[in-house]
Design an enzyme around this catalytic site. Sequence first.
Site, PDB file in Angstrom:
ATOM      1  N   ASN A  30       2.593  -2.971 -11.008  1.00 35.16           N
ATOM      2  CA  ASN A  30       3.488  -3.514 -10.325  1.00 35.16           C
ATOM      3  C   ASN A  30       3.201  -4.903  -9.765  1.00 35.16           C
ATOM      4  OD1 ASN A  30       3.002  -0.507  -9.573  1.00 35.16           O
ATOM      5  ND2 ASN A  30       4.666  -1.579  -7.825  1.00 35.16           N
ATOM      6  N   ASP A  31       3.119  -4.975  -8.023  1.00 37.52           N
ATOM      7  CA  ASP A  31       3.247  -5.406  -6.887  1.00 37.52           C
ATOM      8  C   ASP A  31       2.244  -5.930  -6.823  1.00 37.52           C
ATOM      9  OD1 ASP A  31       5.292  -4.039  -6.181  1.00 37.52           O
ATOM     10  OD2 ASP A  31       5.105  -3.004  -4.354  1.00 37.52           O
ATOM     11  N   GLN A  47      -1.014  -3.907  -7.165  1.00 40.76           N
ATOM     12  CA  GLN A  47      -0.740  -2.721  -7.373  1.00 40.76           C
ATOM     13  C   GLN A  47      -1.105  -1.996  -8.428  1.00 40.76           C
ATOM     14  OE1 GLN A  47       1.297  -0.020  -5.131  1.00 40.76           O
ATOM     15  NE2 GLN A  47       0.145  -1.289  -4.411  1.00 40.76           N
ATOM     16  N   TRP A  55       3.917   3.661 -14.095  1.00 40.03           N
ATOM     17  CA  TRP A  55       2.844   4.080 -12.061  1.00 40.03           C
ATOM     18  C   TRP A  55       2.603   5.324 -12.471  1.00 40.03           C
ATOM     19  CZ3 TRP A  55       4.024   6.759  -8.607  1.00 40.03           C
ATOM     20  CH2 TRP A  55       3.545   5.451  -6.851  1.00 40.03           C
ATOM     21  N   PHE A  93      -0.762   1.978  -1.500  1.00 39.79           N
ATOM     22  CA  PHE A  93       0.594   1.124  -1.904  1.00 39.79           C
ATOM     23  C   PHE A  93       0.133  -0.705  -1.411  1.00 39.79           C
ATOM     24  CE2 PHE A  93       5.069   4.104  -2.665  1.00 39.79           C
ATOM     25  CZ  PHE A  93       4.034   4.789  -3.654  1.00 39.79           C
ATOM     26  N   SER A  94       1.644  -1.106  -1.565  1.00 40.88           N
ATOM     27  CA  SER A  94       1.299  -2.694  -1.468  1.00 40.88           C
ATOM     28  C   SER A  94       1.526  -2.654  -0.347  1.00 40.88           C
ATOM     29  CB  SER A  94       2.663  -2.860  -1.575  1.00 40.88           C
ATOM     30  OG  SER A  94       3.201  -2.933  -3.100  1.00 40.88           O
ATOM     31  N   ARG A 154       7.306   1.014   4.427  1.00 43.15           N
ATOM     32  CA  ARG A 154       5.798   0.941   3.384  1.00 43.15           C
ATOM     33  C   ARG A 154       5.637  -0.647   3.584  1.00 43.15           C
ATOM     34  NH1 ARG A 154       9.109   3.783   0.331  1.00 43.15           N
ATOM     35  NH2 ARG A 154      10.684   2.159  -1.030  1.00 43.15           N
ATOM     36  N   ASP A 155       4.365  -1.176   3.070  1.00 40.95           N
ATOM     37  CA  ASP A 155       4.313  -2.745   2.987  1.00 40.95           C
ATOM     38  C   ASP A 155       4.401  -4.060   3.931  1.00 40.95           C
ATOM     39  OD1 ASP A 155       4.961  -1.253   0.374  1.00 40.95           O
ATOM     40  OD2 ASP A 155       7.228  -2.516   0.150  1.00 40.95           O
ATOM     41  N   GLU A 213      11.824  -3.350   0.280  1.00 41.02           N
ATOM     42  CA  GLU A 213      10.424  -3.295   0.252  1.00 41.02           C
ATOM     43  C   GLU A 213      10.109  -4.675   0.005  1.00 41.02           C
ATOM     44  OE1 GLU A 213       9.896   0.537  -2.891  1.00 41.02           O
ATOM     45  OE2 GLU A 213      11.604  -1.564  -4.287  1.00 41.02           O
TER      46      GLU A 213
END
Length: 486
Positions: A30-31, A47, A55, A93-94, A154-155, A213
């Site tokens: 993903n990202d 990701q 996922w 995570f991102s 997050r991120d 996000e």
Amino acid sequence: MMENNIKSRKFCEERWRPEYHFTAPKGWINDPNGLIYFNGWYHLFYQYNPYDCEWGAMHWGHAISEDMLHWKDLPIALKPDQAYDRHAEGGCFSGSAIEWNGVLYLFYSATVKENGKTFQTQCMAMSTDGINFEKYAGNPLISSPPDGASEDFRDPKVFRANEKWYMVVGGSIGGADCGGDGRVFLYESKDLYVWNYKGDILKSNGELGSMFECPDMFEIDGKWILTCSPMNHPSYNKAMYCIGTMNFENCEYTIEKIGNLDYGFDYYAPQSFLDKHGNRVLIAWQNGWTWMPWFEGWGPTSEENWRGTLSIPRKLSLDMDGNLRLYPVRELNEIMKLDGLMENLKISKSKVMLRPSGYKTCYIKVNLDIEKISSKFVRIGVWESGESVSIIEIDLVNNMLFFDRDRGDDFRQGKMGCPVSIKNKKIQIDVFMDCSCIEIYVNQGEQCITANVYPDKEQTGFWIDTPYKEAIVDRLEYGTMRNVWK
Ligand code: FRU
């Protein structure tokens, strides 16, 4: 050292696997994460679940490139292997990357779950060779969200301003899945290790979604641009931008404009970085979070053992009117091969067929002068066979462009539109197709529409027409994009 680790990929030949958009060697992505130009290479992290096309516990996949198009695979950079990031529904995570004194720093959200509660903390990893990363022994850098915020935290995107380090982190008051209100939080640091909370710089106020996000913040021509990807946005989960001014001392972001980075279904979690010429470039996940297994779990390419695509890198700029533009980086010209060029092309109800030599990966550029058009619509059909076709409709009554994939494939329907401004009576439309990706740019990036379509082998037809009356197309060019893995 670098050479031993590089893997050149065997040419990707599956039906839907893009030939010049980035995909992972296999499995789920993903990202885009940690985008940076470091030691002579563009580094792309992403990701990644290398074990499945779904996922799963998130890793950071890693690839490098000299031109943002031809990528070479490197070993996985981050694995979920610590107590604070090891979880089947969590992981690394991102996040983002910066370079400081020759060291490459990665920042990411370590995610674990315990008794149904999610814990997201901001962590760091370092590397001097750009290949092997060591997680900081003092992780996490930030162990809990600001007071009153939900567990969605997050991120981290780290950047430098006024000789200090700043980090924007996405969050929510009330919770992403509980009708909460999205927030972007700002942190400040002198040394990258100790981070102080400054406040929030974006609030949804019930209008923009329940959680923001993948926030990003950067300066272009004296303006501060804030981007993020809202969950549960009332109209659609779009990647959005704000243009404004920023007072870092008081943590005050004054917004002058808000807009969509892309009007399509499939453009999410973009991240920016500076290219080697100092241009601000954006790469996004060319799907949407509805693809997540806990939502629709959608996407038909798992039968080809891969799932997830990243968009063409787009250069960001502010135009004369202070609007944000996103247009493919000029490196893309290097893989475009002209097949046909027509000027003053007369079109009517009967379709003019275009015959690019590579029907899976082609481009079409159309220049219109509205004075030469008596009709209300100009249409471009792509990937047609029988009843199946996706249609780009330029609506000159409402000054809109629509992308209609209702009959594009056997998987998904939908029509999306964006405004088209007409300056000096001219319009330019650029369309880039790549096996299962389509990116449409209006007036050199004033607006964009990005989507996935999964055409059959037989869908090889391209055309232009106008359903009523007649029109003269000023200029029409089409051609084929070279496969970057060959
Ligand atoms: C966005 C996102 C991020 C998160 C990551 C997990 O698509 O949900 O917020 O860090 O994906 O893979």
